[in-house]
Design a protein around this motif. Structure first.
Motif, PDB file in Angstrom:
ATOM      1  N   SER A 142      73.133 106.742 -36.846  1.00 44.45           N
ATOM      2  CA  SER A 142      72.606 108.053 -36.482  1.00 44.45           C
ATOM      3  C   SER A 142      71.180 108.212 -36.999  1.00 44.45           C
ATOM      4  CB  SER A 142      73.567 109.162 -36.915  1.00 44.45           C
ATOM      5  OG  SER A 142      73.097 109.857 -38.002  1.00 44.45           O
ATOM      6  N   LYS A 143      70.855 107.569 -38.117  1.00 44.46           N
ATOM      7  CA  LYS A 143      69.479 107.633 -38.623  1.00 44.46           C
ATOM      8  C   LYS A 143      68.514 106.970 -37.650  1.00 44.46           C
ATOM      9  CE  LYS A 143      66.598 106.180 -42.496  1.00 44.46           C
ATOM     10  NZ  LYS A 143      66.559 105.416 -43.752  1.00 44.46           N
ATOM     11  N   TYR A 144      68.860 105.784 -37.176  1.00 47.92           N
ATOM     12  CA  TYR A 144      67.949 105.061 -36.290  1.00 47.92           C
ATOM     13  C   TYR A 144      68.240 105.324 -34.807  1.00 47.92           C
ATOM     14  CZ  TYR A 144      66.796 102.571 -40.588  1.00 47.92           C
ATOM     15  OH  TYR A 144      66.397 102.272 -41.861  1.00 47.92           O
ATOM     16  N   ASP A 145      69.079 106.313 -34.518  1.00 48.82           N
ATOM     17  CA  ASP A 145      69.410 106.644 -33.122  1.00 48.82           C
ATOM     18  C   ASP A 145      69.844 105.424 -32.322  1.00 48.82           C
ATOM     19  OD1 ASP A 145      68.993 109.307 -33.386  1.00 48.82           O
ATOM     20  OD2 ASP A 145      67.001 109.321 -32.509  1.00 48.82           O
ATOM     21  N   LEU A 146      70.735 104.618 -32.867  1.00 46.82           N
ATOM     22  CA  LEU A 146      71.181 103.420 -32.166  1.00 46.82           C
ATOM     23  C   LEU A 146      72.405 103.717 -31.304  1.00 46.82           C
ATOM     24  CD1 LEU A 146      70.992 100.927 -35.156  1.00 46.82           C
ATOM     25  CD2 LEU A 146      69.283 101.331 -33.386  1.00 46.82           C
ATOM     26  N   GLU A 147      72.537 102.995 -30.219  1.00 45.45           N
ATOM     27  CA  GLU A 147      73.702 103.175 -29.366  1.00 45.45           C
ATOM     28  C   GLU A 147      74.719 102.063 -29.541  1.00 45.45           C
ATOM     29  OE1 GLU A 147      71.490 103.742 -25.954  1.00 45.45           O
ATOM     30  OE2 GLU A 147      71.148 105.841 -26.476  1.00 45.45           O
TER      31      GLU A 147
ATOM     32  N   THR B 158      79.904 100.296 -30.939  1.00 45.17           N
ATOM     33  CA  THR B 158      79.169 101.175 -30.030  1.00 45.17           C
ATOM     34  C   THR B 158      79.244 102.620 -30.505  1.00 45.17           C
ATOM     35  OG1 THR B 158      81.158 101.208 -28.679  1.00 45.17           O
ATOM     36  CG2 THR B 158      79.359  99.770 -27.952  1.00 45.17           C
ATOM     37  N   ILE B 159      78.310 103.435 -30.028  1.00 44.36           N
ATOM     38  CA  ILE B 159      78.144 104.794 -30.523  1.00 44.36           C
ATOM     39  C   ILE B 159      79.373 105.661 -30.265  1.00 44.36           C
ATOM     40  CG2 ILE B 159      76.959 105.582 -28.435  1.00 44.36           C
ATOM     41  CD1 ILE B 159      75.974 106.747 -31.924  1.00 44.36           C
ATOM     42  N   ASP B 160      80.131 105.388 -29.171  1.00 44.19           N
ATOM     43  CA  ASP B 160      81.276 106.256 -28.895  1.00 44.19           C
ATOM     44  C   ASP B 160      82.328 106.160 -29.996  1.00 44.19           C
ATOM     45  OD1 ASP B 160      81.425 103.684 -27.755  1.00 44.19           O
ATOM     46  OD2 ASP B 160      83.246 104.226 -26.694  1.00 44.19           O
TER      47      ASP B 160
ATOM     48  N   VAL C  86      80.947 108.208 -32.845  1.00 43.62           N
ATOM     49  CA  VAL C  86      81.120 109.645 -32.600  1.00 43.62           C
ATOM     50  C   VAL C  86      82.519 110.067 -33.050  1.00 43.62           C
ATOM     51  CG1 VAL C  86      81.363 111.389 -30.783  1.00 43.62           C
ATOM     52  CG2 VAL C  86      79.418 109.830 -30.763  1.00 43.62           C
TER      53      VAL C  86
ATOM     54  N   MET D  90      82.605 110.158 -36.840  1.00 48.45           N
ATOM     55  CA  MET D  90      81.917 111.336 -37.364  1.00 48.45           C
ATOM     56  C   MET D  90      82.745 112.598 -37.196  1.00 48.45           C
ATOM     57  SD  MET D  90      78.023 110.653 -36.127  1.00 48.45           S
ATOM     58  CE  MET D  90      77.719 112.413 -36.145  1.00 48.45           C
TER      59      MET D  90
ATOM     60  N   ASN E 223      75.022 113.960 -46.263  1.00 52.38           N
ATOM     61  CA  ASN E 223      73.797 113.650 -45.524  1.00 52.38           C
ATOM     62  C   ASN E 223      72.839 112.815 -46.350  1.00 52.38           C
ATOM     63  OD1 ASN E 223      74.635 115.033 -43.309  1.00 52.38           O
ATOM     64  ND2 ASN E 223      73.637 116.937 -43.924  1.00 52.38           N
TER      65      ASN E 223
ATOM     66  N   HIS F 128      60.596 100.994 -40.478  1.00 52.75           N
ATOM     67  CA  HIS F 128      61.067 101.733 -39.311  1.00 52.75           C
ATOM     68  C   HIS F 128      60.590 103.177 -39.459  1.00 52.75           C
ATOM     69  CE1 HIS F 128      63.930 103.787 -36.687  1.00 52.75           C
ATOM     70  NE2 HIS F 128      64.148 102.633 -36.114  1.00 52.75           N
TER      71      HIS F 128
ATOM     72  N   ALA G 221      62.009 105.933 -39.069  1.00 53.45           N
ATOM     73  CA  ALA G 221      62.925 106.825 -39.790  1.00 53.45           C
ATOM     74  C   ALA G 221      62.761 106.661 -41.295  1.00 53.45           C
ATOM     75  CB  ALA G 221      64.362 106.554 -39.375  1.00 53.45           C
TER      76      ALA G 221
ATOM     77  N   GLU H 161      61.388 112.610 -36.990  1.00 55.51           N
ATOM     78  CA  GLU H 161      62.438 112.331 -37.967  1.00 55.51           C
ATOM     79  C   GLU H 161      62.276 113.144 -39.246  1.00 55.51           C
ATOM     80  OE1 GLU H 161      65.145 110.272 -37.745  1.00 55.51           O
ATOM     81  OE2 GLU H 161      64.644 109.982 -35.649  1.00 55.51           O
TER      82      GLU H 161
ATOM     83  N   ARG I 262      65.368 104.109 -23.141  1.00 55.84           N
ATOM     84  CA  ARG I 262      66.618 103.406 -22.883  1.00 55.84           C
ATOM     85  C   ARG I 262      67.128 103.767 -21.512  1.00 55.84           C
ATOM     86  NH1 ARG I 262      68.878 105.240 -28.489  1.00 55.84           N
ATOM     87  NH2 ARG I 262      67.511 103.982 -29.784  1.00 55.84           N
TER      88      ARG I 262
ATOM     89  N   ASP J 283      83.519 109.635 -23.100  1.00 54.32           N
ATOM     90  CA  ASP J 283      82.765 108.551 -23.743  1.00 54.32           C
ATOM     91  C   ASP J 283      81.488 108.188 -23.004  1.00 54.32           C
ATOM     92  OD1 ASP J 283      84.488 108.307 -25.818  1.00 54.32           O
ATOM     93  OD2 ASP J 283      85.591 106.601 -25.017  1.00 54.32           O
TER      94      ASP J 283
ATOM     95  N   ASP K 175      72.390 110.413 -28.299  1.00 55.32           N
ATOM     96  CA  ASP K 175      71.826 110.636 -29.631  1.00 55.32           C
ATOM     97  C   ASP K 175      71.515 112.109 -29.862  1.00 55.32           C
ATOM     98  OD1 ASP K 175      69.951 109.973 -27.638  1.00 55.32           O
ATOM     99  OD2 ASP K 175      68.359 109.878 -29.122  1.00 55.32           O
TER     100      ASP K 175
ATOM    101  N   MET L 119      76.413 117.797 -32.401  1.00 61.17           N
ATOM    102  CA  MET L 119      77.745 117.806 -33.019  1.00 61.17           C
ATOM    103  C   MET L 119      77.653 117.930 -34.537  1.00 61.17           C
ATOM    104  SD  MET L 119      79.749 114.934 -30.800  1.00 61.17           S
ATOM    105  CE  MET L 119      80.816 114.620 -32.182  1.00 61.17           C
TER     106      MET L 119
END
Lengths: 433, 433
Positions: A209-214, A230-232, A235, A238, A328, B17, B19, B51, B153, B212, B232, B238
């Motif tokens: 989530s910090k680096y907005d990766l999927e 993967t991000i799902d 999610v 979280m 956080n 990076h 972030a 960020e 992306r 998803d 993201d 959320m």
């Protein structure tokens, strides 16, 4: 709809998204749900199964044969497959795994089952697209067409050495915008983020989530590419984490939902209520100890609910902010400076509130000394409550215990007792009882 | 590091990076942070800015000229650009927008600024890849190479009619695994999920997490494709939502962090403490009303903290489960059946706890009648507290009010008062005072 009109039902359900079918099944009774699962083909039902409520899924799986379950699992990605197998009773697990026909899939699932559920390994899937650094763009595109069929979503393409070491990444976009004859090694980006297979899932969530990766690749200690997350899935992690913290703050100790049985809900709720009961008994014993003051200053006893409530509220407020800050990862500075700040904050709040309380007691009782005793006690109680609320979660966190358990009933109860004790002690001193 | 060694600093920071750079800047003082922002090129700093902590970003932006801000914004995706402009003071907004050189970018940002922040429109970005249904795969790949350069992306490629109506989607994977001469209309998937531009962000989050999805297209009432929302941004929504609910449950009414100023924290915390103060005064008045019972049954007064604490705890537990169920959209059945279940649950918990309390009072006071009066009251108080905790959030939700405000101090305070009132009334009846 349930009148055996199979064909029509099948057509009808095929038009829905599997998440919607799962929602419908969650509403039906077990027999009907199992009936529908058997009716649909395993490609659809495997997705439906994943979306079902965990309790319902378990029950439906009990009604399916080993072979039927193995067929469902064949259709799932390795991470989902491993999750479902983990939910099966011990004795059926091995049987189901051996019934998976695709041997590669079987081996991959066995590998995933070996990892702890709370680590990156427990969350990752084996499905990913990887290319070797020595390939050309054209060759790469050709081979990816093969690999990508097994992978629901591509995200990144991972670049590995011939020893399977992760050394970079590529997006499909990079690939289609590159020239055919270029070497992969030349167009790959080498600043690839990754996590270790033994990393905690919460850390993985934080990095992603910090680096907005999927998606993020998972490697072992030798940087060998093992899988990807993967991000799902993150999610979901979280969401579960947030729900768990919320429930802990409310005094609910297990993962329950509004629709769980009364027995499950009782088991989750009663331990914290017991804690409250013990706190209440403690408060009783303290008040009994001060009962001589009773004849002269009965009014003091009428304010104990106020004192207890304020101590509880302030404690919950300050602990909630600390727990959230810890989650956080933005709590900076030493514990001492944090406690100092909370003391100033609580003192400010306490003085404002005490002024109002003083005026109320003074006007209603015409007794400035009692009003003063009660108000001063309130300020001290609020400061102590704030300090306890700040210190306890920080302390638990340092010890490696989840600080979320410190909010809610735990803080409320201990602050109730301390608050009442402080209140009577100070009032006794000021009033000279 | 701050000794003017610009070149070295620049090289050093470029290796991090964005972030991580943002995290470092959050630690520095304003002058140093502004200095570094001006040092780096706008391509890096625009990402760093996004960020940064909101408070710090605001302060740094104050130190930049209109032109400098416009340059940063030029580098950002439209959704992030609109967010930053929204944070600027009214009078600088227009100036910054007019200073954006790329006219298309400028127009798109203006469009996004028109949407409400809490709707899909306020969250979406204009950057997306779209293709027309009449194109061929080969032509498509050629043109996508152009479009994709602007889009960080790709996720999905959206298929539109020549009137820009959304009619389907494609993944890059579909495209590269298809034959060059195929028509887009033939390979596109027509079951594309989408949201309306006016949908609430929480609904968007629900849809994306249910299915998803990693990106979802946004359309207007005529199905015209306007933009897309990526996962993201939804993860951020959320997170904020969960934090807000958690803080509300703890009695904190504004979005604050542990590092905010004492004044900000006081403003967020004191309203709920006032509520507690008023509740405490209410409890005082009730107890004063029963003060005649005092001479004979002082012991009753010593148990008020216990009764109040139990009423509060049960209320928070039941409201938390309802609030969470409402958030996850899995509260089924009527309010009546929900209340009936909570009543049974509370009665079960209450009876178990009352047995222990009865034994304690009986043994310690040698007075079975008083022990009975206190225990029966506890059961009734717990049932009522559970019903209030269940009813209030359901009622607020029906009225369109966020049920999360019903947890925490609100429920605790009202349950304190009701609990104490019920307790004394029942005890009075049983003991015949």
């Amino acid at each position: 709809i349930e009148q055996q009109d199979n064909k029509e039902l099948k057509i009808l359900l095929n038009e829905y998204h599997y998440a919607d079918v799962a929602e419908i099944l969650d509403e039906l009774n077990l027999d009907e749900a199992t009936y529908i699962i058997k009716l649909l083909d395993s490609e659809t039902t495997s997705d439906v199964l994943m979306e079902l409520d965990e309790d319902n899924r378990e029950k439906i799986l009990e009604n399916l044969s080993i072979k039927e379950i193995a067929e469902e699992i064949e259709e799932l990605d390795t991470d989902d497959a491993a999750d479902i197998i983990n939910e099966l009773p011990e004795d059926r697990r091995q049987a189901v795994i051996s019934n998976i026909e695709d041997e590669e899939h079987q081996a991959e699932i066995r590998e995933l089952l070996a990892y702890d559920e709370d680590t990156a390994g427990g969350l990752m899937a084996k499905e990913l697209v990887k290319v070797y650094e020595t390939w050309t763009v054209a060759g790469c595109l050709r081979r990816i067409r093969g690999q990508a069929k097994d992978v629901t979503r591509v995200h990144s393409i991972y670049v590995v050495t011939k020893e399977e070491k992760l050394i970079g990444r590529l997006s499909l976009k990079d690939l289609i915008t590159a020239k055919n004859e270029q070497k992969i090694a030349d167009i790959a980006k080498d600043n690839v983020d990754f996590v270790n297979v033994n990393d905690d899932v919460e850390d993985v969530a934080r990095v992603m989530s910090k680096y907005d990766l999927e998606a993020i690749p998972v490697v072992d200690d030798n940087q060998i590419l093992l899988g990807r997350i993967t991000i799902d899935d993150i999610v979901d992690v979280m969401k579960e984490e947030a729900e768990k913290d919320y429930q802990l703050a409310a005094g609910i100790s297990q993962d329950v939902e509004a629709d769980d049985s009364i027995w499950q809900l009782t088991r989750a709720r009663i331990p914290w209520l017991f804690l409250g009961l013990i706190g209440g008994v403690g408060a009783f014993l303290i008040m009994e100890g001060f009962h001589e003051a009773f004849s002269k200053y009965a009014i003091l006893f009428f304010f104990t609910p106020l004192i207890a409530a304020m101590a509880g509220n302030v404690g919950v407020q300050s602990s909630a902010i600390i727990v959230q800050g810890l989650a956080n990862d933005d709590i900076k500075g030493s514990i001492n400076s944090r406690l100092m700040k909370e003391m100033l904050l609580a003192a400010l709040n306490g003085i404002i509130l005490a002024i109002f309380l003083f005026l109320f007691v003074w006007v209603s009782q015409q007794d400035a000394k009692t009003a003063f005793a009660i108000s001063i006690s309130l300020v001290v109680v609020i400061i102590v409550a704030g300090l306890i609320g700040t210190f306890v979660p920080l302390f638990l966190d340092k010890r490696g215990i989840d600080p979320a358990i410190a909010t809610g009933p735990f803080i409320t109860t201990s602050n109730d007792i301390f608050g009442i004790l402080i209140y009577f002690t100070i009032a006794k001193l000021i009033l000279g009882i």
